[in-house]
Scaffold this motif. Structure first.
Motif, PDB file in Angstrom:
ATOM      1  N   THR A   1       0.818  -1.215   0.000  1.00 27.57           N
ATOM      2  CA  THR A   1       0.000   0.000   0.000  1.00 27.57           C
ATOM      3  C   THR A   1       0.851   1.265   0.000  1.00 27.57           C
ATOM      4  OG1 THR A   1      -0.198   0.004   2.426  1.00 27.57           O
ATOM      5  CG2 THR A   1      -1.918  -1.129   1.166  1.00 27.57           C
TER       6      THR A   1
ATOM      7  N   LEU B   1       0.993   2.259  -3.562  1.00 29.86           N
ATOM      8  CA  LEU B   1      -0.307   2.803  -3.951  1.00 29.86           C
ATOM      9  C   LEU B   1      -0.475   4.220  -3.417  1.00 29.86           C
ATOM     10  CD1 LEU B   1      -2.671  -0.275  -3.349  1.00 29.86           C
ATOM     11  CD2 LEU B   1      -1.760   0.577  -5.519  1.00 29.86           C
ATOM     12  N   SER B   2      -0.062   4.434  -2.177  1.00 29.19           N
ATOM     13  CA  SER B   2      -0.140   5.773  -1.602  1.00 29.19           C
ATOM     14  C   SER B   2       0.708   6.752  -2.403  1.00 29.19           C
ATOM     15  CB  SER B   2       0.339   5.754  -0.149  1.00 29.19           C
ATOM     16  OG  SER B   2      -0.536   5.008   0.669  1.00 29.19           O
TER      17      SER B   2
ATOM     18  N   VAL C   1      -1.077   7.809  -5.558  1.00 23.21           N
ATOM     19  CA  VAL C   1      -2.180   8.736  -5.290  1.00 23.21           C
ATOM     20  C   VAL C   1      -1.653  10.105  -4.894  1.00 23.21           C
ATOM     21  CG1 VAL C   1      -4.129   9.186  -3.763  1.00 23.21           C
ATOM     22  CG2 VAL C   1      -3.773   6.889  -4.673  1.00 23.21           C
TER      23      VAL C   1
ATOM     24  N   TYR D   1      -8.051   8.402  -0.383  1.00 22.95           N
ATOM     25  CA  TYR D   1      -7.506   7.047  -0.529  1.00 22.95           C
ATOM     26  C   TYR D   1      -7.523   6.310   0.822  1.00 22.95           C
ATOM     27  CZ  TYR D   1      -3.766   3.557  -0.552  1.00 22.95           C
ATOM     28  OH  TYR D   1      -3.032   2.412  -0.369  1.00 22.95           O
ATOM     29  N   GLU D   2      -7.089   6.977   1.870  1.00 19.76           N
ATOM     30  CA  GLU D   2      -7.015   6.328   3.177  1.00 19.76           C
ATOM     31  C   GLU D   2      -8.403   6.009   3.736  1.00 19.76           C
ATOM     32  OE1 GLU D   2      -4.440   8.335   5.900  1.00 19.76           O
ATOM     33  OE2 GLU D   2      -2.685   8.130   4.586  1.00 19.76           O
TER      34      GLU D   2
ATOM     35  N   ASN E   1     -10.752   4.785   2.138  1.00 19.35           N
ATOM     36  CA  ASN E   1     -11.195   3.551   1.504  1.00 19.35           C
ATOM     37  C   ASN E   1     -10.311   2.343   1.796  1.00 19.35           C
ATOM     38  OD1 ASN E   1     -13.554   4.385  -0.366  1.00 19.35           O
ATOM     39  ND2 ASN E   1     -12.012   5.952  -0.740  1.00 19.35           N
TER      40      ASN E   1
END
Length: 211
Positions: A106, A109-110, A113, A149-150, A152
């Protein structure tokens, strides 16, 4: 008539095209911030602001540090994609090269974003504005993207009030830590001559000549 209005299409493309030094600098900044992110991740649990004050959304006040790479990369390189690329490289370094973090995949992914949010800030400035205002905008948008994002991925059980508070705290941190401090960091580096090959260095040098 302004210089922007008389710029030819060829000159405009040259202004936005990448040089080798730009790519090397994105990689270098990404590695440097990747190490910082990794170290910050180790300290993050110890600081645990949310637990300290008993209000979970307040933990986002510490989030601005994760957004610095994109803002600084954008301010230094001044090319489309630089903010996004620097943030993603930093996230990848912190996740893969340095033995990973407790957040696993993640982290990357972070980075994707957060980098997209910072990139949008510079895009809204049409890659022509590089002052404090656009730096803060990039930091805030990076924080907004990261906060949603966080919601979800980490805070799916939160109610709307917590989510809005988290967004607000994150935006403040993005504005101050990533935006203001990122802009100040670039200015400081430019003052040493380290950025003489970039627009940021030439801007500071020009201010010195005028003074």
């Amino acid at each position: 008539m302004s210089s922007a209005s008389t710029r030819t299409p060829t000159e405009g493309r040259a202004r936005l095209s990448y040089r080798t030094i730009d790519l090397v600098t994105i990689a270098s900044l990404g590695v440097a911030f990747g190490v910082i992110f990794w170290a910050w991740g180790k300290l993050y649990g110890l600081l645990d602001l949310a637990a300290t004050i008993g209000y979970p959304p307040a933990g986002a006040l510490l989030g601005g540090g994760w957004l610095l790479a994109g803002v600084v990369g954008g301010l230094v390189i001044r090319r489309p994609g630089a903010a996004f690329g620097t943030e993603v490289v930093a996230a990848a370094i912190s996740m893969f090269v340095l033995g990973g973090t407790e957040w696993g995949f993640t982290v990357l992914l972070s980075g994707l974003v957060q980098g997209a949010g910072a990139e949008l800030g510079f895009a809204l400035g049409r890659y022509r504005r590089w002052g404090l205002g656009v730096a803060v905008l990039a930091g805030v948008l990076s924080a907004v993207f990261a906060s949603v994002y966080e919601w979800n991925f980490y805070y799916v059980d939160w109610g709307l009030a917590y989510k809005v508070a988290h967004l607000g705290f994150f935006a403040v941190s993005g504005a101050v830590v990533a935006g203001l401090l990122g802009w100040m960091l670039v200015r400081s580096l430019a003052g040493t001559g380290a950025l003489d090959s970039f627009g940021a260095g030439r801007d500071v040098a020009g201010e010195g000549v005028q003074a």
